[in-house]
Design a protein around this motif. Sequence first.
Motif, PDB file in Angstrom:
ATOM      1  N   TYR A  35       0.941  -1.231   0.003  1.00  0.00           N
ATOM      2  CA  TYR A  35      -0.130  -0.076   0.138  1.00  0.00           C
ATOM      3  C   TYR A  35       0.935   1.192  -0.124  1.00  0.00           C
ATOM      4  O   TYR A  35       0.348   2.352   0.300  1.00  0.00           O
ATOM      5  CB  TYR A  35      -0.820   0.035   1.268  1.00  0.00           C
ATOM      6  N   GLY A  36       2.063   1.310  -0.175  1.00  0.00           N
ATOM      7  CA  GLY A  36       2.852   2.355  -0.392  1.00  0.00           C
ATOM      8  C   GLY A  36       3.256   3.308   0.608  1.00  0.00           C
ATOM      9  O   GLY A  36       3.614   4.361   0.614  1.00  0.00           O
ATOM     10  N   ASP A  37       3.411   2.553   1.932  1.00  0.00           N
ATOM     11  CA  ASP A  37       3.837   3.309   3.044  1.00  0.00           C
ATOM     12  C   ASP A  37       5.331   2.892   3.085  1.00  0.00           C
ATOM     13  O   ASP A  37       5.710   1.982   4.027  1.00  0.00           O
ATOM     14  CB  ASP A  37       3.070   2.846   4.214  1.00  0.00           C
ATOM     15  N   SER A  38       6.147   3.848   2.552  1.00  0.00           N
ATOM     16  CA  SER A  38       7.716   3.398   2.595  1.00  0.00           C
ATOM     17  C   SER A  38       8.243   3.454   3.919  1.00  0.00           C
ATOM     18  O   SER A  38       9.439   2.774   4.173  1.00  0.00           O
ATOM     19  CB  SER A  38       8.166   4.547   1.469  1.00  0.00           C
ATOM     20  N   PHE A  72      14.042   2.511  -2.126  1.00  0.00           N
ATOM     21  CA  PHE A  72      13.552   1.549  -2.803  1.00  0.00           C
ATOM     22  C   PHE A  72      12.211   1.377  -2.962  1.00  0.00           C
ATOM     23  O   PHE A  72      11.193   1.324  -3.775  1.00  0.00           O
ATOM     24  CB  PHE A  72      14.335   0.170  -2.219  1.00  0.00           C
ATOM     25  N   ALA A  73      11.636   1.534  -1.688  1.00  0.00           N
ATOM     26  CA  ALA A  73      10.200   1.480  -1.541  1.00  0.00           C
ATOM     27  C   ALA A  73       9.373   2.628  -2.285  1.00  0.00           C
ATOM     28  O   ALA A  73       8.143   2.328  -2.943  1.00  0.00           O
ATOM     29  CB  ALA A  73       9.706   1.341  -0.134  1.00  0.00           C
ATOM     30  N   ASP A  74       9.633   3.669  -2.189  1.00  0.00           N
ATOM     31  CA  ASP A  74       9.128   4.911  -3.132  1.00  0.00           C
ATOM     32  C   ASP A  74       8.967   4.478  -4.555  1.00  0.00           C
ATOM     33  O   ASP A  74       8.100   5.094  -4.979  1.00  0.00           O
ATOM     34  CB  ASP A  74       9.995   6.220  -2.950  1.00  0.00           C
ATOM     35  N   GLN A  75       9.990   3.722  -5.171  1.00  0.00           N
ATOM     36  CA  GLN A  75       9.908   3.537  -6.533  1.00  0.00           C
ATOM     37  C   GLN A  75       9.118   2.058  -6.824  1.00  0.00           C
ATOM     38  O   GLN A  75       9.013   1.657  -8.186  1.00  0.00           O
ATOM     39  CB  GLN A  75      11.142   3.464  -6.997  1.00  0.00           C
ATOM     40  N   HIS A  76       8.813   1.315  -5.510  1.00  0.00           N
ATOM     41  CA  HIS A  76       8.150   0.212  -6.121  1.00  0.00           C
ATOM     42  C   HIS A  76       6.525   0.513  -6.139  1.00  0.00           C
ATOM     43  O   HIS A  76       5.999   1.333  -5.880  1.00  0.00           O
ATOM     44  CB  HIS A  76       7.968  -0.651  -4.611  1.00  0.00           C
ATOM     45  N   THR A  77       6.015  -0.552  -7.072  1.00  0.00           N
ATOM     46  CA  THR A  77       4.666  -0.304  -7.151  1.00  0.00           C
ATOM     47  C   THR A  77       3.910  -0.578  -5.778  1.00  0.00           C
ATOM     48  O   THR A  77       4.230  -1.195  -5.177  1.00  0.00           O
ATOM     49  CB  THR A  77       4.034  -1.454  -8.198  1.00  0.00           C
ATOM     50  N   SER A  78       2.602   0.024  -5.898  1.00  0.00           N
ATOM     51  CA  SER A  78       1.888  -0.084  -4.633  1.00  0.00           C
ATOM     52  C   SER A  78       0.335   0.634  -5.175  1.00  0.00           C
ATOM     53  O   SER A  78       0.152   1.099  -6.068  1.00  0.00           O
ATOM     54  CB  SER A  78       2.227   0.811  -3.617  1.00  0.00           C
ATOM     55  N   ALA A  79      -0.680   0.133  -4.468  1.00  0.00           N
ATOM     56  CA  ALA A  79      -1.921   0.808  -4.511  1.00  0.00           C
ATOM     57  C   ALA A  79      -2.033   2.102  -4.243  1.00  0.00           C
ATOM     58  O   ALA A  79      -1.247   2.499  -3.443  1.00  0.00           O
ATOM     59  CB  ALA A  79      -2.784  -0.124  -3.578  1.00  0.00           C
ATOM     60  N   PRO A  80      -2.811   2.839  -4.872  1.00  0.00           N
ATOM     61  CA  PRO A  80      -3.991   2.336  -5.993  1.00  0.00           C
ATOM     62  C   PRO A  80      -3.396   2.298  -7.465  1.00  0.00           C
ATOM     63  O   PRO A  80      -4.223   1.886  -8.083  1.00  0.00           O
ATOM     64  CB  PRO A  80      -5.105   3.367  -5.596  1.00  0.00           C
ATOM     65  N   HIS A  84      -1.334  -5.151  -5.863  1.00  0.00           N
ATOM     66  CA  HIS A  84      -0.689  -6.607  -5.557  1.00  0.00           C
ATOM     67  C   HIS A  84      -0.663  -7.119  -4.099  1.00  0.00           C
ATOM     68  O   HIS A  84      -0.720  -6.121  -3.120  1.00  0.00           O
ATOM     69  CB  HIS A  84       0.866  -6.657  -6.089  1.00  0.00           C
ATOM     70  N   LYS A  85      -0.333  -8.219  -3.931  1.00  0.00           N
ATOM     71  CA  LYS A  85      -0.620  -8.849  -2.442  1.00  0.00           C
ATOM     72  C   LYS A  85       0.750  -9.648  -2.381  1.00  0.00           C
ATOM     73  O   LYS A  85       0.830 -10.656  -3.149  1.00  0.00           O
ATOM     74  CB  LYS A  85      -1.987  -9.557  -2.377  1.00  0.00           C
ATOM     75  N   HIS A  86       1.438  -9.543  -1.177  1.00  0.00           N
ATOM     76  CA  HIS A  86       2.652 -10.600  -0.716  1.00  0.00           C
ATOM     77  C   HIS A  86       1.560 -11.402   0.305  1.00  0.00           C
ATOM     78  O   HIS A  86       1.276 -11.039   1.286  1.00  0.00           O
ATOM     79  CB  HIS A  86       3.446  -9.639  -0.068  1.00  0.00           C
ATOM     80  N   PHE A  87       1.749 -12.618  -0.235  1.00  0.00           N
ATOM     81  CA  PHE A  87       1.069 -13.994   0.783  1.00  0.00           C
ATOM     82  C   PHE A  87       2.059 -14.593   1.274  1.00  0.00           C
ATOM     83  O   PHE A  87       3.209 -14.739   0.678  1.00  0.00           O
ATOM     84  CB  PHE A  87       0.191 -14.714   0.069  1.00  0.00           C
ATOM     85  N   LEU A  88       2.204 -14.859   2.765  1.00  0.00           N
ATOM     86  CA  LEU A  88       3.054 -15.616   3.409  1.00  0.00           C
ATOM     87  C   LEU A  88       2.643 -16.958   3.787  1.00  0.00           C
ATOM     88  O   LEU A  88       1.404 -17.013   4.268  1.00  0.00           O
ATOM     89  CB  LEU A  88       3.379 -14.720   4.791  1.00  0.00           C
TER      90      LEU A  88
END
Length: 150
Positions: A35-38, A72-80, A84-88
């Motif tokens: 969700y883009g919270d870097s 890194f996180a700032d340039q990563h894709t995120s909602a909206p 995508h979802k990371h499942f563990l």
Amino acid sequence: MADDEITELRRRVAELEDERAVARTMVRYAESLDYGDSATWADTFTPDGVFDVRRRGEPMFVHTGTENLIAFADQHTSAPAVYHKHFLSVPSIVLDGDRAAASTYFTMLYERDTGPIVLVFGRYLDELTRYAGTWRFSRRIVDMEALPPG
């Protein structure tokens, strides 16, 4: 209950609490990246934490330290913009005082116009440290084992 039984019970409860706290760090990592919270994502690492991404064991890139992790996180894709979802899977956690090692399978589902796809799967190989009262990654190896073709 005897004193030694109470001591053992306290030890076991503390271990369960630590395992649960490590798992919460893993969930916080996934949700904040999705969700883009870097800043929150970077805060799942120690200030000198290492984010080490590999493909089947071969190095791809590494980011170290809070500022580099945020970048890194700032340039990563995120909602909206992109969902995508990371499942563990259920992590395997080994505690050793204020340090822990963990291994977890992961899958990342990714939004496409034609519907969701499995973008990647692999495993996380983690070293964690109790830092400022919370469990944080001192080193997270993301070993991507499969990506879609092309």
